[in-house]
Motif scaffolding. Structure first.
Motif, PDB file in Angstrom:
ATOM      1  N   PRO A 113      78.630  50.192  13.011  1.00  0.00           N
ATOM      2  CA  PRO A 113      80.007  49.858  12.634  1.00  0.00           C
ATOM      3  C   PRO A 113      80.792  49.349  13.835  1.00  0.00           C
ATOM      4  CG  PRO A 113      79.355  51.963  11.689  1.00  0.00           C
ATOM      5  CD  PRO A 113      78.261  51.578  12.630  1.00  0.00           C
ATOM      6  N   ARG A 114      81.701  48.427  13.609  1.00  0.00           N
ATOM      7  CA  ARG A 114      82.407  47.777  14.727  1.00  0.00           C
ATOM      8  C   ARG A 114      83.291  48.730  15.512  1.00  0.00           C
ATOM      9  NH1 ARG A 114      84.727  45.585  10.018  1.00  0.00           N
ATOM     10  NH2 ARG A 114      86.905  46.153   9.663  1.00  0.00           N
ATOM     11  N   LYS A 115      83.627  49.874  14.933  1.00  0.00           N
ATOM     12  CA  LYS A 115      84.454  50.849  15.648  1.00  0.00           C
ATOM     13  C   LYS A 115      83.621  51.900  16.371  1.00  0.00           C
ATOM     14  CE  LYS A 115      88.330  48.980  14.340  1.00  0.00           C
ATOM     15  NZ  LYS A 115      89.140  48.228  15.308  1.00  0.00           N
ATOM     16  N   SER A 116      82.290  51.746  16.347  1.00  0.00           N
ATOM     17  CA  SER A 116      81.426  52.756  16.967  1.00  0.00           C
ATOM     18  C   SER A 116      81.609  52.822  18.479  1.00  0.00           C
ATOM     19  CB  SER A 116      79.953  52.461  16.654  1.00  0.00           C
ATOM     20  OG  SER A 116      79.678  52.570  15.288  1.00  0.00           O
ATOM     21  N   PHE A 117      81.750  51.653  19.096  1.00  0.00           N
ATOM     22  CA  PHE A 117      81.807  51.629  20.553  1.00  0.00           C
ATOM     23  C   PHE A 117      82.450  50.330  21.015  1.00  0.00           C
ATOM     24  CE2 PHE A 117      77.360  50.878  19.070  1.00  0.00           C
ATOM     25  CZ  PHE A 117      77.404  49.499  19.074  1.00  0.00           C
ATOM     26  N   ILE A 118      82.761  50.302  22.305  1.00  0.00           N
ATOM     27  CA  ILE A 118      83.221  49.079  22.961  1.00  0.00           C
ATOM     28  C   ILE A 118      82.022  48.468  23.672  1.00  0.00           C
ATOM     29  CG2 ILE A 118      84.687  48.153  24.802  1.00  0.00           C
ATOM     30  CD1 ILE A 118      86.692  50.400  24.049  1.00  0.00           C
ATOM     31  N   ILE A 119      81.760  47.205  23.416  1.00  0.00           N
ATOM     32  CA  ILE A 119      80.595  46.519  23.980  1.00  0.00           C
ATOM     33  C   ILE A 119      80.913  46.066  25.400  1.00  0.00           C
ATOM     34  CG2 ILE A 119      79.069  44.518  23.747  1.00  0.00           C
ATOM     35  CD1 ILE A 119      79.784  44.569  20.720  1.00  0.00           C
ATOM     36  N   GLU A 120      80.173  46.596  26.367  1.00  0.00           N
ATOM     37  CA  GLU A 120      80.321  46.155  27.751  1.00  0.00           C
ATOM     38  C   GLU A 120      79.246  45.111  28.056  1.00  0.00           C
ATOM     39  OE1 GLU A 120      81.063  48.697  30.986  1.00  0.00           O
ATOM     40  OE2 GLU A 120      81.903  50.315  29.765  1.00  0.00           O
ATOM     41  N   ILE A 121      79.674  43.916  28.364  1.00  0.00           N
ATOM     42  CA  ILE A 121      78.747  42.843  28.727  1.00  0.00           C
ATOM     43  C   ILE A 121      78.422  43.001  30.208  1.00  0.00           C
ATOM     44  CG2 ILE A 121      78.428  40.348  28.848  1.00  0.00           C
ATOM     45  CD1 ILE A 121      80.601  40.129  26.639  1.00  0.00           C
ATOM     46  N   LEU A 122      77.184  43.332  30.500  1.00  0.00           N
ATOM     47  CA  LEU A 122      76.799  43.618  31.878  1.00  0.00           C
ATOM     48  C   LEU A 122      77.020  42.420  32.796  1.00  0.00           C
ATOM     49  CD1 LEU A 122      73.534  45.720  31.467  1.00  0.00           C
ATOM     50  CD2 LEU A 122      75.735  46.497  32.338  1.00  0.00           C
ATOM     51  N   GLU A 123      77.320  42.710  34.043  1.00  0.00           N
ATOM     52  CA  GLU A 123      77.589  41.659  35.023  1.00  0.00           C
ATOM     53  C   GLU A 123      76.357  40.812  35.315  1.00  0.00           C
ATOM     54  OE1 GLU A 123      76.307  45.335  37.293  1.00  0.00           O
ATOM     55  OE2 GLU A 123      77.549  44.868  35.536  1.00  0.00           O
ATOM     56  N   THR A 124      75.181  41.324  34.941  1.00  0.00           N
ATOM     57  CA  THR A 124      73.938  40.575  35.176  1.00  0.00           C
ATOM     58  C   THR A 124      73.688  39.516  34.107  1.00  0.00           C
ATOM     59  OG1 THR A 124      72.739  42.320  33.979  1.00  0.00           O
ATOM     60  CG2 THR A 124      72.841  42.492  36.389  1.00  0.00           C
ATOM     61  N   CYS A 125      74.516  39.477  33.074  1.00  0.00           N
ATOM     62  CA  CYS A 125      74.304  38.505  31.994  1.00  0.00           C
ATOM     63  C   CYS A 125      74.579  37.075  32.471  1.00  0.00           C
ATOM     64  CB  CYS A 125      75.218  38.829  30.807  1.00  0.00           C
ATOM     65  SG  CYS A 125      74.733  40.305  29.885  1.00  0.00           S
ATOM     66  N   ASP A 126      73.769  36.174  32.008  1.00  0.00           N
ATOM     67  CA  ASP A 126      73.947  34.751  32.302  1.00  0.00           C
ATOM     68  C   ASP A 126      74.987  34.180  31.327  1.00  0.00           C
ATOM     69  OD1 ASP A 126      73.664  32.097  33.029  1.00  0.00           O
ATOM     70  OD2 ASP A 126      71.869  31.798  31.792  1.00  0.00           O
ATOM     71  N   PRO A 127      76.064  33.548  31.830  1.00  0.00           N
ATOM     72  CA  PRO A 127      77.104  33.004  30.939  1.00  0.00           C
ATOM     73  C   PRO A 127      76.655  31.732  30.242  1.00  0.00           C
ATOM     74  CG  PRO A 127      77.626  32.499  33.213  1.00  0.00           C
ATOM     75  CD  PRO A 127      76.405  33.370  33.254  1.00  0.00           C
ATOM     76  N   SER A 128      75.608  31.845  29.465  1.00  0.00           N
ATOM     77  CA  SER A 128      74.986  30.677  28.828  1.00  0.00           C
ATOM     78  C   SER A 128      75.658  30.355  27.497  1.00  0.00           C
ATOM     79  CB  SER A 128      73.500  30.960  28.585  1.00  0.00           C
ATOM     80  OG  SER A 128      73.358  32.021  27.641  1.00  0.00           O
ATOM     81  N   ASP A 129      75.300  29.202  26.928  1.00  0.00           N
ATOM     82  CA  ASP A 129      75.789  28.830  25.597  1.00  0.00           C
ATOM     83  C   ASP A 129      75.328  29.847  24.559  1.00  0.00           C
ATOM     84  OD1 ASP A 129      76.899  26.580  26.720  1.00  0.00           O
ATOM     85  OD2 ASP A 129      75.270  25.242  26.126  1.00  0.00           O
ATOM     86  N   GLU A 130      74.114  30.331  24.734  1.00  0.00           N
ATOM     87  CA  GLU A 130      73.540  31.310  23.810  1.00  0.00           C
ATOM     88  C   GLU A 130      74.358  32.601  23.817  1.00  0.00           C
ATOM     89  OE1 GLU A 130      68.947  32.591  22.743  1.00  0.00           O
ATOM     90  OE2 GLU A 130      69.577  32.536  24.848  1.00  0.00           O
ATOM     91  N   LEU A 131      74.747  33.058  25.006  1.00  0.00           N
ATOM     92  CA  LEU A 131      75.558  34.265  25.101  1.00  0.00           C
ATOM     93  C   LEU A 131      76.937  34.026  24.502  1.00  0.00           C
ATOM     94  CD1 LEU A 131      75.855  37.190  26.133  1.00  0.00           C
ATOM     95  CD2 LEU A 131      76.722  36.247  28.281  1.00  0.00           C
ATOM     96  N   ASP A 155      81.980  43.700  32.135  1.00  0.00           N
ATOM     97  CA  ASP A 155      81.779  44.778  33.106  1.00  0.00           C
ATOM     98  C   ASP A 155      81.645  44.215  34.516  1.00  0.00           C
ATOM     99  OD1 ASP A 155      81.370  47.416  33.940  1.00  0.00           O
ATOM    100  OD2 ASP A 155      79.199  47.216  33.815  1.00  0.00           O
ATOM    101  N   ASP A 156      82.237  44.938  35.489  1.00  0.00           N
ATOM    102  CA  ASP A 156      82.149  44.550  36.905  1.00  0.00           C
ATOM    103  C   ASP A 156      82.444  43.055  37.092  1.00  0.00           C
ATOM    104  OD1 ASP A 156      81.508  47.139  37.457  1.00  0.00           O
ATOM    105  OD2 ASP A 156      79.374  46.785  37.779  1.00  0.00           O
ATOM    106  N   PHE A 157      83.541  42.634  36.516  1.00  0.00           N
ATOM    107  CA  PHE A 157      83.882  41.209  36.486  1.00  0.00           C
ATOM    108  C   PHE A 157      84.279  40.701  37.865  1.00  0.00           C
ATOM    109  CE2 PHE A 157      87.076  37.800  35.721  1.00  0.00           C
ATOM    110  CZ  PHE A 157      86.242  36.886  35.089  1.00  0.00           C
ATOM    111  N   ILE A 158      83.736  39.545  38.214  1.00  0.00           N
ATOM    112  CA  ILE A 158      84.143  38.819  39.420  1.00  0.00           C
ATOM    113  C   ILE A 158      84.645  37.455  38.962  1.00  0.00           C
ATOM    114  CG2 ILE A 158      83.387  37.790  41.588  1.00  0.00           C
ATOM    115  CD1 ILE A 158      81.320  39.994  41.834  1.00  0.00           C
ATOM    116  N   PRO A 159      85.915  37.128  39.199  1.00  0.00           N
ATOM    117  CA  PRO A 159      86.471  35.868  38.692  1.00  0.00           C
ATOM    118  C   PRO A 159      85.629  34.659  39.066  1.00  0.00           C
ATOM    119  CG  PRO A 159      88.210  37.252  39.565  1.00  0.00           C
ATOM    120  CD  PRO A 159      86.914  37.928  39.919  1.00  0.00           C
TER     121      PRO A 159
END
Length: 408
Positions: free
Chosen positions: A81-99, A116-120
């Motif tokens: 369910p969408r209220k189960s948790f807050i989704i943290e997108i890890l800093e290791t994720c590639d900012p691709s079109d797919e993502l 998560d651990d965002f660097i501008p």
């Protein structure tokens, strides 16, 4: 199979707990799991979100859960369910079109997303319209640098919230607060806010007097009754709580002496602990109250597993009083001098020595998800890490019950 789970509270600008980040590790002697991020996330979800367990672990608050790239691409969050948790997108994720496609879909379906651990960086700009929370690790991105980004994005249409991670002192909390952060994560709340000596408030004095009584080997309930009777708020809380526990009685308990006769000394000692700690934290973060009780119960349960066993009540008091300085805004060294505590408890609180001190260090390490220390201390105490993990989760649920009762 055992899942190793710790939690770190997330507080708002009023220092109220709004959620917990859940931190996963796998198996005994596996401080840094060999399993991949995706498997770790799946284990955490399976162990805590296919049942009602997560609600107990987080005391009914929102859970922050790390999701690696592969889990997001596979739309794993859509299983819950969408209220189960807050989704943290890890800093290791590639900012691709797919993502980006996955993020847009999750956003459109009502899920809350955090970076998560965002660097501008310009590569993440196209993601921002679909993000709700941005987390800055203030050890990596200084508050001054994060502040510039916050000012630039604070009033945008998507109403981003900004979370400061690893806030470890009151000074850092104030700096992050002034910089415009909305949420805060770290252990600053468990440190005394005023480092200079100050006079205890009437609330603090009442709490200290109750703690003095429950620290005695034999509780003098006449003295306890006198203390509670002089505080209307405290006596109301105690009687309400006792009646909640004895709801099957035809006639409610209306006096402290009735409660004593009905419950007996050991159970009532726990109730005194509950109301005293709740009383002391009325103007402090709820997370401090919950952590005090959780740590006390955790130490008590662990005490039965060491050889030779430690007296459970001594371990309970060690865990509870480990945050006494924060509860009463006084140096712990000064407070224990006015409490009838054994030498073992005093040494554990001040120097973290002896078996009680090791139990306290184990509890503190688990709170902070310092898995290597957890493994080392467990081994020194001769306790299986699987047992430590089970008892930690049990203590979270136990403290969650009291936290819920105190706010009803």
């Amino acid at each position: 199979m055992h899942s190793y789970l710790a939690r770190q509270p997330v507080l708002n600008r009023e220092k109220a707990t709004v959620g917990y980040e859940l931190l996963f590790r796998d198996g005994p002697s596996n401080c840094f799991p060999d399993i991949g991020d995706e498997q770790a996330t799946n284990r955490l979800l399976a162990d805590n979100f296919f049942t009602s367990g997560a609600t107990q672990v987080t005391a009914g608050k929102r859970a922050f859960v790390n999701f690696p790239y592969s889990s997001l691409i596979q739309r794993t969050p859509l299983m819950f369910p969408r209220k189960s948790f807050i989704i943290e997108i890890l800093e290791t994720c590639d900012p691709s079109d797919e993502l980006l496609e996955a993020v847009i879909e999750l956003n459109q379906k009502g899920y809350t997303l955090a970076l998560d651990d965002f660097i501008p960086s310009a590569v993440w700009n196209r993601f921002l319209p679909y993000i709700h929370i941005i987390k800055f690790d203030i050890r990596t991105t200084p508050i001054s640098k994060a502040s510039f980004f916050i000012r630039h994005h604070k009033d945008k249409a998507n109403k981003l919230l900004f979370l400061a991670e690893k806030v470890e002192s009151q000074e850092e909390f104030i700096a992050a607060y002034d910089a415009g952060f909305d949420l805060f994560q770290g252990f600053f709340f468990s440190l005394p806010e005023m480092m200079q000596r100050k006079t205890l408030t009437p609330c603090g004095l009442t709490t200290l007097r109750l703690y003095q009584e429950i620290s005695q080997e034999n509780v003098n309930f006449d003295k306890v009754e006198t203390i509670i009777a002089n505080d209307v708020s405290l006596s109301y809380k105690l009687l309400r709580h006792v009646n909640n526990m004895t709801s099957s009685r035809a006639k409610p308990i209306s006096s402290f002496k009735q409660a004593l006769v009905y419950l007996g000394e050991e159970q009532l000692r726990r109730f005194i602990t509950f109301v005293a700690t709740s009383h002391a934290t009325e103007k402090k973060p709820r997370a401090l109250y919950s952590l005090s009780l959780q740590r006390a119960h955790f130490c008590e349960q662990l005490s039965a597993l060491v050889t030779p066993p430690v007296v459970g009540n001594q371990a309970f008091l060690t865990g509870l009083f480990s945050l006494l300085g924060s509860l009463l805004d006084q140096p712990i060294e000064d407070l224990i001098n006015v409490l009838p505590l054994s030498d073992e408890i005093q040494q554990a609180l001040v120097h973290q020595t002896g078996t009680l001190g090791s139990l306290l260090k184990l509890s503190m390490a688990y709170d902070k998800a310092q898995w290597q220390d957890v493994s080392q201390i467990s081994q020194q105490l001769g306790i299986k890490e699987s047992n430590v993990a089970d008892l930690y989760l049990e203590s979270l649920k136990w403290a969650s019950y009291f936290d819920k009762t105190a706010t009803e």
